[in-house]
Design an enzyme around this catalytic site. Sequence first.
Site, mmCIF file in Angstrom:
data_model
loop_
_atom_site.group_PDB
_atom_site.id
_atom_site.type_symbol
_atom_site.label_atom_id
_atom_site.label_comp_id
_atom_site.label_asym_id
_atom_site.label_seq_id
_atom_site.Cartn_x
_atom_site.Cartn_y
_atom_site.Cartn_z
ATOM 1 N N SER A 45 -36.888 -0.029 1.599
ATOM 2 C CA SER A 45 -37.719 0.785 2.485
ATOM 3 C C SER A 45 -38.992 0.043 2.881
ATOM 4 O O SER A 45 -38.922 -1.046 3.428
ATOM 5 C CB SER A 45 -38.008 2.127 1.804
ATOM 6 O OG SER A 45 -38.412 3.098 2.740
ATOM 7 N N ASP A 173 -31.977 5.192 4.168
ATOM 8 C CA ASP A 173 -33.068 4.636 3.349
ATOM 9 C C ASP A 173 -32.582 4.170 1.977
ATOM 10 O O ASP A 173 -31.906 4.905 1.255
ATOM 11 C CB ASP A 173 -34.138 5.711 3.177
ATOM 12 C CG ASP A 173 -35.422 5.179 2.566
ATOM 13 O OD1 ASP A 173 -35.409 4.856 1.364
ATOM 14 O OD2 ASP A 173 -36.416 5.082 3.289
#
Length: 281
Positions: A45, A173
Amino acid sequence: MQNVKTTPRIGLALGGGGARGIAHVAVIEALDEMGVAPAAIAGTSIGAIYGAARAGGLTGAELRARTLENFANRTAALAKLWTLRPKKWGDLLAGGVGLGQLSPERILEIFVGDALPATFADCSAPLAVVATDYYGGRETVLTRGPLRRAVAASIALPTLFKPVVIDGRVLLDGGIMNPVPVDALPAEVDLVVAVDVVSFPEPADGETTPGALQAVFGASQLMQQQIAAFKFEARRPDLLIRPPVNDVRMLDFLAAEKVLAAAEPVKEEVKRRLGRLLEAW
């Protein structure tokens, strides 16, 4: 006479945590000031963004400057976000912009620009970017191909961004499955430095009930901390850094100056603790 390795290979794992991940800059700066270049980098991320930029050759000081350029000026930052608005009302009415409809690649184009190399092969150090394979039900470690698309997949937070499709896999993610990717580093590194910015929900007074969105993000933090603890049991980092940024909201990137100020003492912590490890080595 057999050669003896005197300098350990450092693996740097940068975790996810939204705006709190701006604290990664302080750790990278500390390594730079020590003259330590990571032999390998893994990122999830926000950690994938900073990790990819560092692997592409940017220094910690340059990352700090670019971060402040993007987020210290509230008006300029909001102006960049304004470019994501629908170009016509029909797009909005047709659901073209809304929950889960923003393009993570477009966000990187606007806020990261040329900070990322074109491909993994253009990086100066081996890089691993972690994403979540939605239908495969597992994490995916990306190490080759177009870099911006891989990082876009790693930051594709559900409810905010569109998933990214790579090689037929729908990716989200990376923090969902691996918030601090120590196990994505090569086995050959000698010392693992991990930066955990997931944090825990920070109470205003310890009694206030969180709102709906705050509760979703807070629950995510709690789950990610449990996942990270499990990962650390399998591969314990030699140096685990947790910057004091609990009170920063996940999406509050306009708090960049606050995050960098809070993380400043981390630089000395890294130098002190890593220095001891290097001496022992």
